[in-house]
Write an enzyme that holds these catalytic residues in place. Structure first.
Site, PDB file in Angstrom:
ATOM      1  N   GLU A  85     -28.922   4.360 -12.198  1.00  0.00           N
ATOM      2  CA  GLU A  85     -28.812   4.052 -10.771  1.00  0.00           C
ATOM      3  C   GLU A  85     -28.807   5.335  -9.942  1.00  0.00           C
ATOM      4  OE1 GLU A  85     -25.107   2.118 -10.030  1.00  0.00           O
ATOM      5  OE2 GLU A  85     -25.575   1.611  -7.960  1.00  0.00           O
TER       6      GLU A  85
ATOM      7  N   ASP B 154     -23.267   2.558   0.694  1.00  0.00           N
ATOM      8  CA  ASP B 154     -21.901   2.070   0.905  1.00  0.00           C
ATOM      9  C   ASP B 154     -20.858   3.123   1.229  1.00  0.00           C
ATOM     10  OD1 ASP B 154     -23.546   0.329  -0.429  1.00  0.00           O
ATOM     11  OD2 ASP B 154     -22.040  -0.383  -1.809  1.00  0.00           O
TER      12      ASP B 154
HETATM   13  C1  2M8 Z   1     -24.767  -0.835  -4.116  1.00  0.00           C
HETATM   14  O1  2M8 Z   1     -24.070  -1.773  -3.303  1.00  0.00           O
HETATM   15  C2  2M8 Z   1     -23.230  -2.817  -3.833  1.00  0.00           C
HETATM   16  C3  2M8 Z   1     -22.714  -3.624  -2.640  1.00  0.00           C
HETATM   17  O2  2M8 Z   1     -23.786  -4.180  -1.952  1.00  0.00           O
HETATM   18  C4  2M8 Z   1     -22.035  -2.326  -4.603  1.00  0.00           C
HETATM   19  O3  2M8 Z   1     -21.685  -1.144  -4.516  1.00  0.00           O
HETATM   20  O4  2M8 Z   1     -21.417  -3.144  -5.290  1.00  0.00           O
HETATM   21  C5  2M8 Z   1     -25.618   0.054  -3.183  1.00  0.00           C
HETATM   22  O5  2M8 Z   1     -26.116   1.186  -3.847  1.00  0.00           O
HETATM   23  C6  2M8 Z   1     -26.747  -0.769  -2.576  1.00  0.00           C
HETATM   24  O6  2M8 Z   1     -27.622   0.047  -1.847  1.00  0.00           O
HETATM   25  C7  2M8 Z   1     -27.536  -1.515  -3.664  1.00  0.00           C
HETATM   26  O7  2M8 Z   1     -28.443  -2.373  -3.043  1.00  0.00           O
HETATM   27  C8  2M8 Z   1     -26.616  -2.296  -4.599  1.00  0.00           C
HETATM   28  C9  2M8 Z   1     -27.368  -2.867  -5.798  1.00  0.00           C
HETATM   29  O8  2M8 Z   1     -28.166  -1.870  -6.418  1.00  0.00           O
HETATM   30  O9  2M8 Z   1     -25.573  -1.463  -5.088  1.00  0.00           O
END
Ligand code: 2M8
Length: 443
Positions: free
Chosen positions: A414, A175
């Protein structure tokens, strides 16, 4: 090299997946991400298959329930059991069922994509199933996967370049990466144009500095608003849309996913006519990636379609040719050199020699902020898998050992601060647990 792992690593990983299991889906993370994310689900299924092939198949089936009529796999399939205020943007913000006739009517989803690692996951699950079950799994998923890839090769590549265009930074999965800085900076949100919103993500991290800034979040939401107004028809709004990036990382994964699709086609006894089509997708993808390789800079670069400019910044996406799985001798050497250099795993301040999401040598490098420096365990898994696949087994083995050591010390976070080794973002992240399960089963 072998670094001893605590004996309970596999049990802890399984426990995380179990705790995040709602009975229908595995949440991407306990609180920060209470829904099913597209590429998270695929990685989760790869780890989960070591515990239960059936549960892994169920995870993919749940994701594919959200597939759109045009073939698109949305980046979020919303969990109906959690309240709307648990995550923003919620399903109502996307409003896909009203905005697009392609959206499913009985499943709430977002209206954008994430990297297509799903065929890779289905192929991995098939490898752990007996022959008959593998054929059944391939037969179930082959058609939906083919339509997903067809969507990417057509609606997302009107130039027929072999490179996928993303229309939102969230689509990349990275992102807040500096890969998107220049293109995002061009976007101004007109006063009063954005329906009001309240961020939910900041409540789940220790420090707002670990997440995207408010200014970027406004732009993220503005792009969603533009897509919604355009009925999520990327092919129809393409020429006027302000954020169009040829993402080399996603395109490389599509090449590899198309190779997996080809194997699934055989397993599923698909129409013979399909095979040359998939082969042509693979060739086109490889040619596209090769064009983005800059031999002088020794870097694979995204392309900004709006002004036809390459994106010159060293992030893990620069390893795209590795992810695409076939490299010339020159490119192989350049990638290994870059990998071992101070720009990535050779940086002297690293707690473990693991690749920061953005190179510490970049001025925008930030040790804590989202995709701008921290190490992502799941990216370690993907890069490990890719090095191994092209035969660089020593690099792969070292990467696996250090990545496991990192998780054993930091926890199942994460992402991880590259210099101190502190866990960041969400604890109990599902794909981190899945990576551990796969590493422990294949080591
Ligand atoms: C993160 O993305 C979400 C939006 O899609 C967020 O920041 O709220 C990113 O690291 C993405 O790659 C990942 O799939 C998601 C859920 O782990 O989080």
């Amino acid at each position: 090299m072998t670094i001893d792992q605590p004996p309970d690593m596999a049990a802890r990983a399984a426990g995380i997946l179990q705790a995040n299991d709602t009975g229908t889906i595995i949440k991407a993370a306990p609180n920060l991400y209470p829904h099913q994310w597209s590429w998270d689900a695929a990685f989760v299924a790869i780890g989960l298959a070591h515990l239960s092939v059936d549960r892994a198949v169920a995870e993919m089936r749940a994701l594919f329930r959200g597939q759109w009529r045009n073939g698109m796999i949305p980046h979020i399939v919303y969990n109906p059991d959690v309240p709307a205020e648990a995550y923003f943007p919620d399903a109502a913000r996307w409003d896909v069922a009203n905005a697009s006739p392609d959206a499913p009517v009985d499943v709430a989803t977002s209206g954008i994509i994430q990297p297509p690692v799903h065929a890779i996951a289905i192929a991995a699950i098939c490898r752990l199933a007996d022959d008959e079950r593998a054929r059944a799994i391939a037969t179930e998923f082959y058609g939906p996967l083919r339509e997903w890839h067809r969507y990417l090769m057509s609606a997302r590549d009107p130039e027929v370049s072999g490179l996928v265009t993303i229309v939102h930074p969230w689509e990349s999965g990275m992102d807040n990466s500096p890969r998107w800085d220049r293109a995002l900076a061009r976007i101004t949100v007109p006063d009063g144009a954005l329906p009001p919103f309240q961020r939910r993500d900041l409540a789940h991290v220790a420090d707002p500095a670990e997440r995207p800034s408010d200014a970027d979040y406004q732009r993220f939401l503005w792009l969603v608003e533009l897509l919604r107004r355009g009925g999520y028809r990327v092919d129809q709004v393409y020429d006027e849309y302000p954020f169009r990036m040829k993402d080399v990382f996603m395109s490389a994964l599509l090449v590899t996913a198309n190779e997996a699709l080809l194997r699934l086609a055989t397993l599923a006894s698909a129409e013979l006519d399909d095979l040359p089509i998939i082969e042509s997708w693979i060739d086109r993808g490889r040619e596209g990636i090769a064009r983005q390789w800059d031999a002088d800079r020794r870097l694979c670069m995204d392309l900004d379609v709006v002004d036809n400019a390459p994106v010159v910044v060293r992030t893990i996406a620069a390893f795209a040719p590795l992810l695409a799985g076939q490299v010339t001798v020159d490119v192989r050497h350049a990638l290994i050199e870059m990998w071992r250099s101070e720009a990535f795993t050779g940086h002297p301040d690293l707690r473990w020699p693991l690749p920061p999401s953005t190179s510490p040598l970049e001025p925008v490098f930030n040790t804590r902020r989202y995709w701008r420096g921290p190490v992502w365990p799941i990216m370690n898994w993907l890069l490990w898998w890719s090095w191994d696949r092209i035969g660089e087994v020593e690099i792969a083995a070292a990467l696996r050992e250090h990545a496991l050591a990192q998780i054993a010390t930091a926890g199942f976070f994460e992402y991880v601060e590259p210099f101190t080794g502190a866990g960041l973002g969400s604890d109990g992240q599902s794909w981190t647990a899945a990576a551990v399960l796969d590493w422990l089963a294949t080591g």
